[in-house]
Design a protein around this motif. Structure first.
Motif, short mmCIF file in Angstrom:
data_model
loop_
_atom_site.label_atom_id
_atom_site.label_comp_id
_atom_site.label_asym_id
_atom_site.label_seq_id
_atom_site.Cartn_x
_atom_site.Cartn_y
_atom_site.Cartn_z
N GLU A 230 0.86 -1.18 0.00
CA GLU A 230 0.00 0.00 0.00
C GLU A 230 0.90 1.22 0.00
OE1 GLU A 230 -3.92 1.86 2.19
OE2 GLU A 230 -3.26 -0.17 2.62
N ASP A 231 0.69 2.14 -0.95
CA ASP A 231 1.49 3.37 -1.01
C ASP A 231 0.68 4.46 -1.68
OD1 ASP A 231 1.53 2.71 -3.71
OD2 ASP A 231 3.63 2.09 -3.73
N HIS A 232 1.36 5.56 -2.08
CA HIS A 232 0.63 6.69 -2.67
C HIS A 232 0.13 6.37 -4.08
CE1 HIS A 232 4.73 7.18 -4.23
NE2 HIS A 232 4.22 7.89 -5.21
N HIS A 233 0.61 5.29 -4.69
CA HIS A 233 0.13 4.90 -6.01
C HIS A 233 -1.22 4.19 -5.93
CE1 HIS A 233 3.78 6.08 -8.05
NE2 HIS A 233 4.52 5.30 -7.27
N ALA A 234 -1.40 3.35 -4.90
CA ALA A 234 -2.64 2.57 -4.79
C ALA A 234 -2.73 1.94 -3.41
CB ALA A 234 -2.67 1.48 -5.86
N SER A 235 -3.97 1.70 -2.98
CA SER A 235 -4.19 0.99 -1.73
C SER A 235 -3.97 -0.50 -1.94
CB SER A 235 -5.62 1.24 -1.24
OG SER A 235 -6.55 0.66 -2.15
N ALA A 236 -3.81 -1.22 -0.84
CA ALA A 236 -3.65 -2.67 -0.93
C ALA A 236 -4.89 -3.32 -1.53
CB ALA A 236 -3.35 -3.24 0.45
N SER A 237 -6.06 -2.84 -1.13
CA SER A 237 -7.31 -3.44 -1.63
C SER A 237 -7.46 -3.22 -3.14
CB SER A 237 -8.51 -2.86 -0.89
OG SER A 237 -8.59 -1.46 -1.07
N PHE A 238 -7.04 -2.04 -3.62
CA PHE A 238 -7.13 -1.78 -5.06
C PHE A 238 -6.14 -2.66 -5.81
CE2 PHE A 238 -6.21 0.88 -8.89
CZ PHE A 238 -7.46 0.74 -9.48
N ARG A 239 -4.93 -2.82 -5.26
CA ARG A 239 -3.96 -3.69 -5.90
C ARG A 239 -4.49 -5.12 -5.97
NH1 ARG A 239 0.27 -0.17 -3.97
NH2 ARG A 239 1.78 0.17 -5.69
N LYS A 240 -5.11 -5.61 -4.90
CA LYS A 240 -5.66 -6.96 -4.91
C LYS A 240 -6.74 -7.09 -5.99
CE LYS A 240 -4.85 -8.21 -0.07
NZ LYS A 240 -5.48 -8.53 1.23
N PHE A 241 -7.55 -6.05 -6.12
CA PHE A 241 -8.60 -6.05 -7.14
C PHE A 241 -7.98 -6.14 -8.54
CE2 PHE A 241 -11.06 -3.41 -10.16
CZ PHE A 241 -12.23 -4.14 -10.20
N ILE A 242 -6.94 -5.34 -8.78
CA ILE A 242 -6.28 -5.34 -10.09
C ILE A 242 -5.62 -6.68 -10.37
CG2 ILE A 242 -4.42 -4.33 -11.47
CD1 ILE A 242 -6.85 -2.53 -11.27
N VAL A 243 -4.84 -7.18 -9.41
CA VAL A 243 -4.11 -8.42 -9.66
C VAL A 243 -5.06 -9.60 -9.81
CG1 VAL A 243 -3.69 -9.19 -7.27
CG2 VAL A 243 -2.00 -9.66 -9.04
N HIS A 244 -6.17 -9.58 -9.07
CA HIS A 244 -7.19 -10.62 -9.22
C HIS A 244 -7.71 -10.64 -10.65
CE1 HIS A 244 -11.31 -12.18 -9.23
NE2 HIS A 244 -10.97 -12.92 -8.18
N ASN A 245 -8.08 -9.47 -11.18
CA ASN A 245 -8.63 -9.41 -12.53
C ASN A 245 -7.60 -9.77 -13.60
OD1 ASN A 245 -11.14 -8.69 -11.61
ND2 ASN A 245 -10.85 -6.49 -11.89
N LEU A 246 -6.34 -9.38 -13.38
CA LEU A 246 -5.31 -9.72 -14.35
C LEU A 246 -5.05 -11.23 -14.39
CD1 LEU A 246 -2.64 -6.88 -13.96
CD2 LEU A 246 -4.31 -7.21 -15.79
N MET A 247 -5.04 -11.87 -13.22
CA MET A 247 -4.86 -13.32 -13.20
C MET A 247 -6.06 -14.03 -13.82
SD MET A 247 -2.81 -14.38 -9.71
CE MET A 247 -3.84 -13.51 -8.53
N LEU A 248 -7.24 -13.55 -13.54
CA LEU A 248 -8.46 -14.12 -14.13
C LEU A 248 -8.40 -14.04 -15.65
CD1 LEU A 248 -11.37 -15.26 -13.75
CD2 LEU A 248 -12.14 -12.87 -13.67
#
Length: 277
Positions: free
Chosen positions: A250-268
């Protein structure tokens, strides 16, 4: 402008480079090996790095190789990202390099510098992780060849006087179906919120990540979860995320939850596209 003076040398052999390093190290010069130099120059300007000795390894012939040697693609550590993008010898690597920095910077940034640098993203390492690349390391005793997985542990594990000479990738891996995706906050070429590189090999997904954790990684446990055909696709992805080697960043680029959302969709999307092919 770099706010300090230093000695500069461009040796033409491994032995000369290491000999100079050891001599300067004994003299307290805190020597640094120099390849593309973008990170060293930036950190020096910001007073985050200091050295009294720069050893430019671009004069060593093996560092400038970019060629097929029988069934191996050999890439010297001094080859720029722009060169790798242009030749398309390893399309997945070319694709990843195309999204790192701008074109002017890619003409300076080298594959060796990106792999061994201190910036945590180091995206050029992702295709090499899924390709099970071999690293050729310059040492006191000549050249040692090691699996990338034996050297990469958050950072490249080298002795101070050692340096990355070249990289070897099996030709067969360079021909496999692949996917590379990157999501940034704003710019196409910014630091990744999530960056992935994946290949489809004998029915299995091999995948590496950057931007998700504080270091780039490929995980056997993550791949076991993704390739577990006894589970539903959603369960496979959820299980894979739980196997990440550290908490999602989690940093100024994105929250941890948003990163999880993105990586989930990319893996899917990655799995669905491979399985449809």
């Amino acid at each position: 402008m770099i706010p300090f003076d230093f000695d500069y040398v461009k040796p033409e052999s491994i032995q000369e480079a290491i000999s100079i390093f050891r001599q300067w190290d004994a003299e307290g010069k805190e020597p640094k090996y120099f390849c593309g130099g973008t990170e060293i120059i930036t950190m020096a300007r910001l007073s985050q790095l200091h050295t009294k000795g720069i050893i430019d390894i671009k004069g060593i012939p093996d560092c400038r190789l970019l060629e097929w040697q029988n069934d191996l693609l050999v890439i010297g550590s001094a080859i720029s990202l722009a060169q790798l993008e242009a030749v398309q010898y390893f399309p997945l690597l070319s694709r990843v390099c195309n999204r790192i920095a701008d074109h002017t910077s890619r003409c300076k940034i080298t594959i060796g510098g990106n792999i061994c640098g201190k910036i945590m993203y180091r995206e050029a390492i992702l295709p090499l992780l899924v390709a099970n690349a071999k690293l050729h390391i310059a040492t006191d005793d000549g050249i040692k060849q090691v699996s990338i997985h034996d050297v990469i542990e958050r950072e490249v594990q080298l002795l101070p006087h050692e340096f990355l000479l070249k990289i070897a990738v099996d030709r067969q891996v360079t021909t496999l179906p692949y996917l590379s995706e990157k999501r940034t906050r704003i710019d196409r070429i910014g630091y990744p919120i999530v960056s992935i590189a994946a290949i489809h090999n004998q029915g299995e997904v091999h995948i590496a990540f950057s931007g998700v954790c504080s270091f780039p990684f490929r995980s056997e446990k993550v791949e076991q979860a993704l390739n577990d055909q006894t589970l539903s696709l959603e369960k496979r992805i959820s299980s894979a995320i739980q196997e990440f080697p550290e908490s999602v960043m989690e940093d100024h680029h994105a929250s941890a939850s948003f990163r999880k959302f993105i990586v989930h969709n990319l893996m899917l999307d990655t799995i669905e596209r491979f399985e449809r092919a």
